[in-house]
Design a protein around this motif. Structure first.
Motif, short mmCIF file in Angstrom:
data_model
loop_
_atom_site.label_atom_id
_atom_site.label_comp_id
_atom_site.label_asym_id
_atom_site.label_seq_id
_atom_site.Cartn_x
_atom_site.Cartn_y
_atom_site.Cartn_z
N UNK A 109 19.02 -56.57 2.88
CA UNK A 109 18.23 -57.00 1.91
C UNK A 109 17.11 -57.31 2.05
N UNK A 110 16.60 -57.50 3.66
CA UNK A 110 15.45 -57.80 3.88
C UNK A 110 14.71 -56.51 4.19
N UNK A 111 15.15 -55.46 4.58
CA UNK A 111 14.60 -54.05 4.47
C UNK A 111 14.14 -53.72 3.14
N UNK A 112 15.02 -53.91 2.25
CA UNK A 112 14.59 -53.37 0.96
C UNK A 112 13.42 -54.04 0.44
N UNK A 113 13.46 -55.32 0.59
CA UNK A 113 12.51 -56.38 0.09
C UNK A 113 11.16 -56.16 0.78
N UNK A 114 11.06 -55.75 2.15
CA UNK A 114 9.71 -55.60 2.68
C UNK A 114 9.40 -54.24 2.43
N UNK A 115 10.19 -53.12 2.14
CA UNK A 115 9.76 -51.83 1.69
C UNK A 115 9.08 -51.63 0.38
N UNK A 116 9.81 -52.30 -0.62
CA UNK A 116 9.23 -52.40 -1.93
C UNK A 116 8.14 -53.18 -2.10
N UNK A 133 -1.59 -50.82 6.35
CA UNK A 133 -0.29 -51.46 5.73
C UNK A 133 0.44 -50.12 5.51
N UNK A 134 -0.23 -48.87 5.11
CA UNK A 134 0.60 -47.52 5.21
C UNK A 134 1.41 -47.54 6.47
N UNK A 135 0.85 -47.59 7.64
CA UNK A 135 0.97 -47.32 8.85
C UNK A 135 2.36 -48.17 9.06
N UNK A 136 2.26 -49.23 8.82
CA UNK A 136 3.48 -50.49 8.74
C UNK A 136 4.73 -49.99 7.89
N UNK A 137 4.44 -49.47 6.45
CA UNK A 137 5.33 -49.21 5.55
C UNK A 137 6.35 -47.95 6.25
N UNK A 138 5.51 -46.77 6.90
CA UNK A 138 6.02 -45.66 7.38
C UNK A 138 6.78 -45.94 8.43
N UNK A 139 6.31 -46.78 9.46
CA UNK A 139 6.82 -47.02 10.58
C UNK A 139 8.19 -47.85 10.37
N UNK A 140 8.31 -48.87 9.35
CA UNK A 140 9.62 -49.45 9.01
C UNK A 140 10.65 -48.58 8.50
N UNK A 141 10.22 -47.53 7.89
CA UNK A 141 11.37 -46.49 7.24
C UNK A 141 11.68 -45.61 8.43
N UNK A 142 11.03 -45.07 9.06
CA UNK A 142 11.52 -43.90 10.11
C UNK A 142 12.06 -44.50 11.42
N UNK A 143 11.69 -45.75 11.93
CA UNK A 143 12.31 -46.54 13.02
C UNK A 143 13.62 -46.98 12.46
N UNK A 144 13.46 -47.51 11.27
CA UNK A 144 15.04 -48.02 10.80
C UNK A 144 16.20 -46.96 10.83
N UNK A 145 15.47 -45.72 10.33
CA UNK A 145 16.53 -44.31 10.18
C UNK A 145 16.76 -44.01 11.77
N UNK A 146 16.01 -44.07 12.59
CA UNK A 146 16.43 -43.45 13.94
C UNK A 146 17.11 -44.63 14.87
#
Length: 365
Positions: A53-60, A176-189
């Protein structure tokens, strides 16, 4: 990246095609990340509900924030518009006009307000489109129909020109774009190894959407991070992207000259700066002073992506006559560009060594 095309003028709305495409791609990434990773795997399979839930909220939230910043950059705020500057506010129409020289002598002991970019004869740069003086670091935009103060570059991906007014928003967008992208790819990794291990031998494989957004976000993260680092370097050195690109050329496209009023003898001198001297001419005494000039004096707004760093300013046309005490500073306000103290010292040294192009005597009567 600059694109050279024909003289065919496209409708203004076409500049939004690229931002719309990027937003749709971001929406796909948010959906794939939220549904295929956060909900299907982290929430349902691993039972880490709070993490999902935290990841979904932050990314959205970050995607909505990026959309809001883009709207300010391209629509609400824009790059800014250079006020019209009449010639006599910088250089008197007649050399016998003492008013201009008196105004120069009444501003600043560091000499920054009595130095401006000029041609070999000492005349300020003139914009034939705006029928006005084009002051330092300003460039005319055919798309907007006016000169943009501290023109940095035209961003095709955002569909906007980046100038004095929206520069801080552009830097914040990159952050903020750098942060958004980093959250997505680091979470998948972080979860990809566990997912492939848990489903091994069960006829399942890693969802293709996750692989796609992992590749896309990683590539975009490298690109945006490189752009952000370039902008941070420009900030601490008080440069623009145009000046950085110009530095990479073997020679200047135009000669760089400044007209300096020397209070010691009451004369104006035209001094030419070479490539190396011009590269650092706008830099102030410290990186902090350069950052404040680029991002604004309100440090709290450096992290709050709202509005512009340029104070509200509206020139009063009634105060632009010859018989009042108006100055170039009164017309330009926060759009006035000044060279650094070291450059003023360099110019004075060139004058003392007779390394100048033109000398104009300002007569007092």
């Amino acid at each position: 990246m600059q694109t050279f095309c024909s003289n065919v003028k496209l409708p203004r709305w076409t500049r939004f095609l690229m931002p719309i495409g990027i937003f749709l791609l971001m929406s796909y990434g948010t959906w794939a990340f939220s549904h295929k990773l956060c909900y299907d795997q982290i929430y349902k399979h691993y039972g880490q509900k709070s993490v999902a839930i935290g990841l979904i909220v932050v990314v959205c939230f970050l995607q909505i924030l990026l959309l809001l910043i883009w709207f300010q950059i391209a629509v609400a705020v824009g790059p800014g518009k250079l006020p019209q500057v009449l010639p006599y506010l910088i250089l008197s129409a007649q050399e016998s006009d003492l008013g201009a020289s008196e105004k120069y002598q009444n501003h600043g002991s560091d000499g920054s307000s009595i130095c401006y970019q000029c041609d070999p004869n000492g005349y300020p740069i003139w914009c034939t489109n705006c029928q006005s003086l084009k002051t330092e670091r300003a460039h005319h935009s055919r798309e907007l129909g006016h000169c943009v103060p501290k023109f940095d570059h035209k961003c095709t991906y955002l569909g906007s020109i980046i100038g004095k007014d929206n520069y801080r928003l552009f830097v914040q967008y990159c952050v903020f774009m750098t942060i958004w992208l980093a959250i997505i790819w680091t979470s998948i990794v972080a979860y990809i190894r566990s997912i492939t291990r848990d489903y091994r031998g069960h006829g399942s494989h890693l969802n293709g959407n996750l692989i796609a957004i992992l590749i896309l976000t990683t590539l975009f993260w490298i690109t945006v991070t490189s752009l952000l680092l370039t902008q941070l370097n420009c900030i601490v050195k008080n440069k623009t992207s145009i000046e950085v690109m110009e530095r990479r050329r073997k020679a200047f496209s135009t000669r760089k000259m400044f007209c300096y009023y020397n209070p010691d003898d009451g004369c104006r001198y035209v001094v030419e700066l070479n490539k190396k001297e011009y590269e650092s001419c706008w830099s102030k005494d410290s990186w902090w002073a350069n950052a404040v000039e680029s991002l604004g004096s309100n440090i709290f707004m450096w992290v709050i992506p709202w509005g512009t760093s340029v104070p509200k300013f509206k020139p009063d046309p009634e105060k632009n006559g010859r018989n009042d005490k108006s100055t170039i500073e009164a017309v330009l306000g926060p759009y006035k560009e000044t060279v650094g103290n070291k450059t003023i010292e360099l110019i004075r040294k060139k004058i003392s060594n007779n390394e100048y192009l033109t000398k104009v005597q300002v007569r007092s009567s």
